[in-house]
Design a protein around this motif. Structure first.
Motif, mmCIF file in Angstrom:
data_model
loop_
_atom_site.group_PDB
_atom_site.id
_atom_site.type_symbol
_atom_site.label_atom_id
_atom_site.label_comp_id
_atom_site.label_asym_id
_atom_site.label_seq_id
_atom_site.Cartn_x
_atom_site.Cartn_y
_atom_site.Cartn_z
ATOM 1 N N LEU A 14 3.058 -2.901 6.809
ATOM 2 C CA LEU A 14 4.246 -2.914 7.386
ATOM 3 C C LEU A 14 5.289 -3.112 6.241
ATOM 4 O O LEU A 14 4.979 -3.923 5.261
ATOM 5 N N PHE A 15 6.288 -2.183 6.326
ATOM 6 C CA PHE A 15 7.160 -2.149 4.858
ATOM 7 C C PHE A 15 8.643 -2.201 5.660
ATOM 8 O O PHE A 15 8.830 -1.697 6.675
ATOM 9 N N THR A 16 9.584 -3.144 5.131
ATOM 10 C CA THR A 16 11.021 -3.167 5.502
ATOM 11 C C THR A 16 11.896 -2.636 4.578
ATOM 12 O O THR A 16 11.642 -2.757 3.146
ATOM 13 N N ALA A 17 12.747 -1.596 4.755
ATOM 14 C CA ALA A 17 13.809 -1.066 4.160
ATOM 15 C C ALA A 17 14.871 -1.607 4.079
ATOM 16 O O ALA A 17 15.450 -2.059 5.293
ATOM 17 N N ARG A 18 15.698 -2.342 3.147
ATOM 18 C CA ARG A 18 16.882 -2.828 3.217
ATOM 19 C C ARG A 18 17.649 -2.031 2.478
ATOM 20 O O ARG A 18 17.762 -1.849 1.231
ATOM 21 N N THR A 19 18.813 -1.305 3.070
ATOM 22 C CA THR A 19 19.528 -0.162 2.501
ATOM 23 C C THR A 19 20.769 -0.734 1.702
ATOM 24 O O THR A 19 21.288 -1.810 2.164
ATOM 25 N N GLY A 20 21.354 -0.138 0.889
ATOM 26 C CA GLY A 20 22.574 -0.504 0.078
ATOM 27 C C GLY A 20 23.860 -0.560 1.012
ATOM 28 O O GLY A 20 24.665 -1.309 0.660
ATOM 29 N N SER A 21 23.532 0.104 2.350
ATOM 30 C CA SER A 21 24.630 -0.093 3.044
ATOM 31 C C SER A 21 24.616 -1.328 4.088
ATOM 32 O O SER A 21 25.464 -1.507 5.147
ATOM 33 N N GLY A 22 23.760 -1.873 3.867
ATOM 34 C CA GLY A 22 23.401 -3.162 4.613
ATOM 35 C C GLY A 22 22.549 -3.070 6.008
ATOM 36 O O GLY A 22 22.546 -4.003 6.749
ATOM 37 N N HIS A 23 21.883 -1.973 6.088
ATOM 38 C CA HIS A 23 20.914 -1.920 7.283
ATOM 39 C C HIS A 23 19.345 -2.213 6.916
ATOM 40 O O HIS A 23 18.989 -2.116 5.894
ATOM 41 N N VAL A 24 18.632 -2.195 7.902
ATOM 42 C CA VAL A 24 17.317 -2.657 7.965
ATOM 43 C C VAL A 24 16.522 -1.566 8.684
ATOM 44 O O VAL A 24 16.949 -1.237 9.819
ATOM 45 N N ALA A 25 15.471 -0.889 8.040
ATOM 46 C CA ALA A 25 14.422 -0.115 8.800
ATOM 47 C C ALA A 25 13.076 -0.506 8.692
ATOM 48 O O ALA A 25 12.834 -0.896 7.541
ATOM 49 N N VAL A 26 12.274 -0.539 9.541
ATOM 50 C CA VAL A 26 10.663 -1.006 9.395
ATOM 51 C C VAL A 26 9.827 0.390 9.388
ATOM 52 O O VAL A 26 10.261 1.255 10.461
ATOM 53 N N MET A 27 8.687 0.341 8.658
ATOM 54 C CA MET A 27 7.901 1.308 8.763
ATOM 55 C C MET A 27 6.502 0.908 8.729
ATOM 56 O O MET A 27 6.375 -0.321 8.240
ATOM 57 N N ASP A 28 5.732 1.433 9.507
ATOM 58 C CA ASP A 28 4.138 1.060 9.627
ATOM 59 C C ASP A 28 3.136 2.082 9.228
ATOM 60 O O ASP A 28 3.655 3.247 9.361
ATOM 61 N N GLY A 29 2.057 1.820 8.791
ATOM 62 C CA GLY A 29 0.788 2.775 8.864
ATOM 63 C C GLY A 29 0.011 2.983 9.793
ATOM 64 O O GLY A 29 0.233 1.817 10.882
ATOM 65 N N ALA A 30 -0.781 4.042 10.133
ATOM 66 C CA ALA A 30 -1.873 4.171 11.079
ATOM 67 C C ALA A 30 -3.011 2.945 10.883
ATOM 68 O O ALA A 30 -3.203 2.630 9.663
ATOM 69 N N PRO A 31 -3.260 2.822 11.910
ATOM 70 C CA PRO A 31 -4.733 1.648 11.920
ATOM 71 C C PRO A 31 -5.615 2.163 11.094
ATOM 72 O O PRO A 31 -6.386 1.377 10.199
ATOM 73 N N GLU A 32 -5.973 3.484 10.999
ATOM 74 C CA GLU A 32 -6.969 4.020 10.012
ATOM 75 C C GLU A 32 -6.551 3.663 8.485
ATOM 76 O O GLU A 32 -7.379 3.634 7.632
ATOM 77 N N GLY A 33 -5.322 3.426 8.237
ATOM 78 C CA GLY A 33 -4.668 3.264 7.003
ATOM 79 C C GLY A 33 -4.537 1.766 6.766
ATOM 80 O O GLY A 33 -3.866 1.673 5.713
ATOM 81 N N GLY A 34 -4.864 1.014 7.737
ATOM 82 C CA GLY A 34 -4.627 -0.721 7.497
ATOM 83 C C GLY A 34 -3.515 -0.927 8.191
ATOM 84 O O GLY A 34 -3.064 -2.104 8.056
ATOM 85 N N GLY A 35 -2.738 -0.162 8.777
ATOM 86 C CA GLY A 35 -1.383 -0.444 9.570
ATOM 87 C C GLY A 35 -1.723 -1.007 10.986
ATOM 88 O O GLY A 35 -2.838 -0.897 11.248
ATOM 89 N N HIS A 36 -0.592 -1.390 11.766
ATOM 90 C CA HIS A 36 -1.021 -1.899 12.954
ATOM 91 C C HIS A 36 0.028 -0.980 14.078
ATOM 92 O O HIS A 36 0.230 -1.488 15.147
ATOM 93 N N ASN A 37 0.516 0.056 13.727
ATOM 94 C CA ASN A 37 1.325 1.044 14.401
ATOM 95 C C ASN A 37 2.572 0.311 15.022
ATOM 96 O O ASN A 37 2.694 0.581 16.288
ATOM 97 N N LEU A 38 2.948 -0.614 14.495
ATOM 98 C CA LEU A 38 4.411 -1.186 14.758
ATOM 99 C C LEU A 38 5.614 -0.462 15.004
ATOM 100 O O LEU A 38 6.615 -0.887 15.285
ATOM 101 N N ALA A 39 5.684 0.595 13.839
ATOM 102 C CA ALA A 39 7.163 1.271 13.602
ATOM 103 C C ALA A 39 6.369 2.627 13.233
ATOM 104 O O ALA A 39 5.412 2.917 12.836
ATOM 105 N N PRO A 40 7.587 3.402 13.002
ATOM 106 C CA PRO A 40 7.366 4.648 12.641
ATOM 107 C C PRO A 40 6.722 4.919 11.198
ATOM 108 O O PRO A 40 6.831 3.910 10.380
ATOM 109 N N ARG A 41 5.896 6.030 10.873
ATOM 110 C CA ARG A 41 5.259 6.047 9.495
ATOM 111 C C ARG A 41 6.393 6.621 8.602
ATOM 112 O O ARG A 41 7.286 7.120 9.071
ATOM 113 N N PRO A 42 6.151 6.244 7.215
ATOM 114 C CA PRO A 42 7.370 6.644 6.139
ATOM 115 C C PRO A 42 7.521 8.297 6.214
ATOM 116 O O PRO A 42 8.879 8.656 6.385
ATOM 117 N N MET A 43 6.415 9.071 6.523
ATOM 118 C CA MET A 43 6.797 10.566 6.682
ATOM 119 C C MET A 43 7.597 10.924 7.968
ATOM 120 O O MET A 43 8.285 11.662 7.871
#
Length: 140
Positions: A14-43
């Motif tokens: 799971l990765f959290t992006a904090r933008t310069g404009s003050g917003h937050v977005a979350v991304m996660d990986g697929a389970p086969e890549g170690g993620g938990h499918n909790l958020a969109p993939r980076p691509m």
């Protein structure tokens, strides 16, 4: 422009992006890549950003042209390379624009201008991906 990406820790991808404009977005990986499918993939976020960028342009161009645009959606369908780096190789943008008496020429012109002149995201993706467009106009 800036953004900071923070990893959520050793229990996943799971990765959290904090933008310069003050917003937050979350991304996660697929389970086969170690993620938990909790958020969109980076691509998926990259593809979504391109869609939002071009839809933004289309709405703005139509509004500036004093057209009665009431809705705009774009569905992007992309193919990726089989080998790393798995860049996008083909992207189709299917626009659906809703409004009152929207001239087809104006809508098609707005879509074309976005892709040929204004949308930075689709311009960058054009270096690796063949991009195609389609437009559907729905009367409101």
């Amino acid at each position: 422009m800036e953004t900071t990406i923070d990893w959520g820790g050793p229990q996943g991808m799971l990765f959290t992006a904090r933008t310069g404009s003050g917003h937050v977005a979350v991304m996660d990986g697929a389970p086969e890549g170690g993620g938990h499918n909790l958020a969109p993939r980076p691509m998926e976020m990259l593809l979504s950003g391109a869609g939002a960028c071009t839809a933004y342009d289309v709405v703005l161009i139509l509004k500036r042209g004093r057209h009665a645009v009431q809705g705009c959606s774009v569905k992007l369908v992309a193919d990726r390379a089989e080998t790393d780096p798995k860049v996008f190789t083909k992207i189709h943008y299917a626009f659906t624009v809703t409004g009152k008496s929207l001239p087809r020429e104006a809508v098609e012109r707005a879509v074309k201008l976005s892709h040929e002149k204004y949308c930075s995201a689709s311009a960058m993706l054009a270096h690796t991906a063949e991009q195609t467009l389609s437009v559907e106009i729905v009367e409101a």
